[in-house]
Design a protein around this motif. Structure first.
Motif, short mmCIF file in Angstrom:
data_model
loop_
_atom_site.label_atom_id
_atom_site.label_comp_id
_atom_site.label_asym_id
_atom_site.label_seq_id
_atom_site.Cartn_x
_atom_site.Cartn_y
_atom_site.Cartn_z
N CYS A 37 0.83 -1.21 0.00
CA CYS A 37 0.00 0.00 0.00
C CYS A 37 0.87 1.26 0.00
O CYS A 37 0.65 2.18 -0.80
CB CYS A 37 -0.92 -0.02 1.23
SG CYS A 37 -2.02 1.41 1.35
N LEU A 38 1.85 1.30 0.86
CA LEU A 38 2.72 2.48 0.96
C LEU A 38 3.54 2.68 -0.31
O LEU A 38 3.74 3.82 -0.76
CB LEU A 38 3.65 2.35 2.17
CG LEU A 38 2.96 2.39 3.54
CD1 LEU A 38 3.97 2.12 4.65
CD2 LEU A 38 2.26 3.73 3.76
N GLU A 39 4.01 1.59 -0.90
CA GLU A 39 4.77 1.70 -2.15
C GLU A 39 3.91 2.30 -3.26
O GLU A 39 4.39 3.09 -4.08
CB GLU A 39 5.30 0.33 -2.57
CG GLU A 39 6.44 -0.21 -1.71
CD GLU A 39 7.72 0.60 -1.85
OE1 GLU A 39 7.86 1.34 -2.85
OE2 GLU A 39 8.59 0.48 -0.96
N SER A 40 2.62 1.94 -3.28
CA SER A 40 1.74 2.48 -4.32
C SER A 40 1.56 3.99 -4.16
O SER A 40 1.38 4.72 -5.14
CB SER A 40 0.37 1.78 -4.28
OG SER A 40 -0.39 2.20 -3.15
N LEU A 41 1.63 4.48 -2.92
CA LEU A 41 1.46 5.91 -2.68
C LEU A 41 2.67 6.71 -3.15
O LEU A 41 2.57 7.92 -3.38
CB LEU A 41 1.20 6.17 -1.19
CG LEU A 41 -0.12 5.61 -0.65
CD1 LEU A 41 -0.23 5.86 0.84
CD2 LEU A 41 -1.32 6.22 -1.37
N LYS A 42 3.80 6.05 -3.30
CA LYS A 42 4.99 6.73 -3.82
C LYS A 42 4.84 7.08 -5.30
O LYS A 42 5.59 7.91 -5.82
CB LYS A 42 6.23 5.86 -3.64
CG LYS A 42 6.65 5.63 -2.20
CD LYS A 42 7.89 4.75 -2.15
CE LYS A 42 8.35 4.47 -0.73
NZ LYS A 42 9.55 3.60 -0.69
N HIS A 43 3.89 6.45 -5.97
CA HIS A 43 3.75 6.60 -7.42
C HIS A 43 2.49 7.37 -7.82
O HIS A 43 2.05 7.30 -8.97
CB HIS A 43 3.76 5.23 -8.09
CG HIS A 43 4.99 4.42 -7.77
ND1 HIS A 43 6.22 4.72 -8.25
CD2 HIS A 43 5.15 3.33 -6.96
CE1 HIS A 43 7.11 3.85 -7.80
NE2 HIS A 43 6.49 3.00 -7.01
N GLN A 44 1.92 8.12 -6.90
CA GLN A 44 0.74 8.92 -7.20
C GLN A 44 1.10 10.10 -8.10
O GLN A 44 2.10 10.79 -7.88
CB GLN A 44 0.09 9.44 -5.92
CG GLN A 44 -0.54 8.36 -5.05
CD GLN A 44 -1.75 7.74 -5.71
OE1 GLN A 44 -2.73 8.43 -6.02
NE2 GLN A 44 -1.71 6.43 -5.91
N THR A 45 0.29 10.34 -9.13
CA THR A 45 0.51 11.50 -10.00
C THR A 45 0.28 12.81 -9.25
O THR A 45 0.81 13.85 -9.62
CB THR A 45 -0.41 11.45 -11.22
OG1 THR A 45 -1.78 11.35 -10.78
CG2 THR A 45 -0.08 10.25 -12.10
N ARG A 46 -0.53 12.73 -8.20
CA ARG A 46 -0.71 13.86 -7.30
C ARG A 46 -0.27 13.35 -5.92
O ARG A 46 -1.02 12.67 -5.23
CB ARG A 46 -2.18 14.29 -7.29
CG ARG A 46 -2.49 15.66 -6.65
CD ARG A 46 -2.23 15.70 -5.19
NE ARG A 46 -2.76 16.90 -4.56
CZ ARG A 46 -2.33 17.36 -3.41
NH1 ARG A 46 -1.33 16.75 -2.75
NH2 ARG A 46 -2.87 18.45 -2.88
N PRO A 47 0.95 13.67 -5.49
CA PRO A 47 1.48 13.11 -4.25
C PRO A 47 0.68 13.56 -3.03
O PRO A 47 0.16 14.68 -2.99
CB PRO A 47 2.92 13.65 -4.19
CG PRO A 47 3.24 14.06 -5.58
CD PRO A 47 1.95 14.51 -6.19
#
Length: 329
Positions: A37-47
């Motif tokens: 889950c946390l790794e996916s948040l590193k790749h958000q187009t809007r951090p």
């Protein structure tokens, strides 16, 4: 070719508005899921502006994982809760979140790259929007779960007699208003929820069933819109629950779920609709919360276990009624 912008033209160009966003993740003893889950948040187009993980004080495996996790540029904060249950974790998170939007997901979910960008756009477009959610794509390992590739137009609706149509994992089409959002994928405007918190009167030893429904309906009663957008998407890898398997009958879990549903709807509906709901629930019901019609329907196939499911549902209805009555006194 160089493009020159005059001083007068540059003054007319305004930056795109943004809202600060907190991502709230309640977690309990699923460190590997939480890493995903946390790794996916590193790749958000809007951090995200803040990532808040709420951890139980007794959850040593998760605390150990977080101590060694490579946060990189992730604005990660950890909050500890000592009271068991998802409701307590969510409320602790809300008390500590600083964002103008609080986006909530489960530790066993992995938001897709445009999750926050798409969610934020709805809040920016319409100030009457209090909550935004979307599709959670169910996975079994690395593959889509059986039936998870289906599509439905009607999701997240509450019918007049009290029957829920959830199916948030199958929604397709354009963004639209709904009655309820799903806990694995929902975000709320801070000014809309104000002091609203997840209902501590709900029963359950782990994730108190339907806490997301109670929260959603409370926001609707306050006059805010809830938007379901299938493009506000997360991948969902359903993990183990404290009250047994998701796919096997558990009497205690069923009774708690029916209690919560009954209590929530009695509180939400006006007087006449309460009567209709109770009559429908006792006489008809659903395959998960059975009335007499469902008892007769499933009896030839299930026998004694079918009778048990009906009886547990009836107990849940009665206990939900009692809780509602006690709260009125």
């Amino acid at each position: 070719m160089n493009i020159l912008i005059s001083e007068s033209e540059s003054k007319s160009i305004e930056p795109c508005p943004m809202m600060t966003i907190t991502v709230l993740i309640p977690t309990y003893r699923r460190p590997n899921d939480l890493v995903r889950c946390l790794e996916s948040l590193k790749h958000q187009t809007r951090p995200p502006d803040e990532v808040l993980v709420v951890v139980r004080d007794s959850d040593t495996p998760t605390r150990s994982m977080l101590e060694g996790f490579d946060v990189a540029s992730l604005p990660l904060k950890t909050v500890t809760v000592s009271v068991p249950g998802q409701v307590a974790a969510l409320n602790t998170g809300l008390d500590n979140a600083n964002g103008e939007i609080v986006a909530i997901t489960d530790d066993d979910a992995a938001p897709r790259p445009q999750w926050l960008e798409r969610m934020e756009s709805h809040f920016l477009t319409d100030k009457s929007v209090g909550g935004v959610g979307g599709r959670d794509w169910l996975y079994d390992g690395t593959q889509l779960a059986e039936g998870a590739d289906g599509v439905l137009e009607v999701v997240g609706k509450l019918q007049w007699m009290g029957r829920f149509i959830p199916h948030h994992h199958l929604g397709a089409g354009n963004p639209r208003e709904v009655d309820t959002l799903r806990g694995a994928n929902m975000g709320f405007r801070r000014t809309a929820i104000a002091q609203l918190r997840f209902d501590q009167r709900l029963r359950g030893t782990g994730a108190q069933p339907l806490n997301d429904v109670a929260f959603s309906l409370a926001l609707k009663r306050a006059g805010y819109k809830l938007i379901y957008d299938p493009e506000v998407a997360v991948n969902h890898y359903p993990g183990a629950r404290e009250e047994g398997s998701r796919y096997e009958f558990n009497a205690s879990a069923c009774q708690n779920a029916v209690h919560n549903e009954t209590f929530i709807l009695l509180e939400h509906f006006p007087p006449v609709q309460r009567v209709i709901f109770l009559l429908w629930a006792i006489l008809v019901g659903t395959s998960e919360a059975r009335g007499l019609v469902q008892l007769v329907r499933f009896l030839p196939r299930e026998g004694a276990i079918g009778v048990q499911k009906w009886w547990v549902s009836l107990l849940g209805r009665w206990q939900g009624w009692q809780t509602w009555q006690q709260c009125r006194e």
